[in-house]
Design a protein around this motif. Sequence first.
Motif, PDB file in Angstrom:
ATOM      1  N   LEU A 130     114.264  57.782  19.199  1.00 31.05           N
ATOM      2  CA  LEU A 130     113.411  56.749  19.787  1.00 31.05           C
ATOM      3  C   LEU A 130     113.902  55.355  19.420  1.00 31.05           C
ATOM      4  O   LEU A 130     114.171  55.078  18.256  1.00 31.05           O
ATOM      5  N   ASN A 131     114.000  54.504  20.420  1.00 26.69           N
ATOM      6  CA  ASN A 131     114.220  53.078  20.184  1.00 26.69           C
ATOM      7  C   ASN A 131     113.042  52.342  20.798  1.00 26.69           C
ATOM      8  O   ASN A 131     112.835  52.396  22.025  1.00 26.69           O
ATOM      9  N   THR A 132     112.270  51.669  19.965  1.00 25.40           N
ATOM     10  CA  THR A 132     110.985  51.121  20.386  1.00 25.40           C
ATOM     11  C   THR A 132     110.950  49.602  20.313  1.00 25.40           C
ATOM     12  O   THR A 132     111.274  49.011  19.278  1.00 25.40           O
ATOM     13  N   PHE A 133     110.545  49.003  21.422  1.00 21.98           N
ATOM     14  CA  PHE A 133     110.240  47.574  21.474  1.00 21.98           C
ATOM     15  C   PHE A 133     108.721  47.470  21.525  1.00 21.98           C
ATOM     16  O   PHE A 133     108.089  47.904  22.488  1.00 21.98           O
ATOM     17  N   LEU A 134     108.110  46.924  20.484  1.00 20.91           N
ATOM     18  CA  LEU A 134     106.649  46.951  20.360  1.00 20.91           C
ATOM     19  C   LEU A 134     105.930  45.999  21.308  1.00 20.91           C
ATOM     20  O   LEU A 134     104.768  46.235  21.655  1.00 20.91           O
ATOM     21  N   GLY A 135     106.588  44.920  21.731  1.00 20.19           N
ATOM     22  CA  GLY A 135     105.901  43.953  22.579  1.00 20.19           C
ATOM     23  C   GLY A 135     104.654  43.426  21.891  1.00 20.19           C
ATOM     24  O   GLY A 135     104.632  43.209  20.671  1.00 20.19           O
ATOM     25  N   VAL A 136     103.567  43.267  22.647  1.00 16.96           N
ATOM     26  CA  VAL A 136     102.337  42.707  22.066  1.00 16.96           C
ATOM     27  C   VAL A 136     101.683  43.660  21.076  1.00 16.96           C
ATOM     28  O   VAL A 136     100.832  43.246  20.281  1.00 16.96           O
ATOM     29  N   SER A 137     102.082  44.936  21.087  1.00 17.98           N
ATOM     30  CA  SER A 137     101.489  45.881  20.149  1.00 17.98           C
ATOM     31  C   SER A 137     101.757  45.491  18.706  1.00 17.98           C
ATOM     32  O   SER A 137     101.019  45.892  17.801  1.00 17.98           O
ATOM     33  N   SER A 138     102.804  44.687  18.478  1.00 17.04           N
ATOM     34  CA  SER A 138     103.092  44.227  17.117  1.00 17.04           C
ATOM     35  C   SER A 138     102.004  43.299  16.593  1.00 17.04           C
ATOM     36  O   SER A 138     101.948  43.010  15.397  1.00 17.04           O
ATOM     37  N   PHE A 139     101.131  42.821  17.488  1.00 19.25           N
ATOM     38  CA  PHE A 139     100.023  41.946  17.092  1.00 19.25           C
ATOM     39  C   PHE A 139      98.703  42.704  16.964  1.00 19.25           C
ATOM     40  O   PHE A 139      97.652  42.091  16.763  1.00 19.25           O
ATOM     41  N   LEU A 140      98.754  44.025  17.101  1.00 19.68           N
ATOM     42  CA  LEU A 140      97.553  44.828  16.881  1.00 19.68           C
ATOM     43  C   LEU A 140      97.051  44.575  15.467  1.00 19.68           C
ATOM     44  O   LEU A 140      97.811  44.650  14.505  1.00 19.68           O
ATOM     45  N   SER A 141      95.765  44.259  15.340  1.00 17.87           N
ATOM     46  CA  SER A 141      95.226  43.874  14.035  1.00 17.87           C
ATOM     47  C   SER A 141      93.832  44.464  13.837  1.00 17.87           C
ATOM     48  O   SER A 141      93.291  45.150  14.708  1.00 17.87           O
TER      49      SER A 141
END
Length: 332
Positions: A130-141
Amino acid sequence: MKRYDVYGIGNAIVDIITEVDHDFFENNNVEKGVMTLVDEKRQLELMKAIDMQKSKMTGGGSAANTVVAVNQFGGKSFYSLLVAQDDLGKFFLDDLKYNGVDTNLTFEQCPPGHTGRCLVMTSPDANRTLNTFLGVSSFLSKNHLDEESIKNSSIVYLEGYLVASPKGLDALKEAKRMAEQSKVDVALTFSDPSMVKYFSKQMEEIVGASVDLLFCNDEEALIFTGTSTINEARQKLQQVAKKFVVTLGANGALIFDGDTFINIEPYKVEAIDTNGAGDMFSGAFLYGITHQHSFAEAGKLASLAASKVVTQFGPRLETSRIKKLLVDLSKH
């Protein structure tokens, strides 16, 4: 009676599933067999190197796959996530709605940006990389948590991938705190060997004194416990998890129900893609234990469901196949 069987939190990712040959990894400097976080530029480079015409797009994300499976079996789930207000974000939310999973936001509430996506590269040996680009998910808080839904769930299911993000780590800690305060069981999946290997400190922070239920595979168990055999690992896992499941690939699974070790026999199949097998195992198992099945019975159901997933490309089964699976299992 609780409204939800499972409350999940994790990265909302659209999977792009493709086949590659053995040479692809060395030729493109890709670490095989693990999940690697990449930026959008790097992911686009890899997408240019594969045959996108033969690729398939599907809803993904480890915990998302699990809560969808819970619902497909007949349970009820809630999922905390973050996607962007783009085509992939709409695709993801529509997919959850189709499967009856409640969420913390509507498409109109989604922020601008890019929804996370994962390039799932399956090699001829059925291994998945898997190679993952998180996009806005990296801002999940923690702001995306729904405390009322946590209180109204039987189990809170935490996705280990989130430890790679400071905000995600805080969200996991807060979800665990809310669950423990409301006397709701906490389950954690390590998600991937790379998470245990490169984020061991963060993972230990989530485990804390203990979790009620831990999901991991044999490689993750060995890395986390610093042992060389499963027998050694299972003894150490008892110190950090009240109950646990260790999946063993083609060798089935090992379950500890709090008192007894249970060996789950595998279902022999010809695997073509292992992507999502662990997620399906967790989903079927969580459905089982929240619907009056013993750990042994839930393990048998989970093993059968996971064996069906690896015979196809993609991390999820069609609901019709799951219904048939339940009927076939009841006959035996």
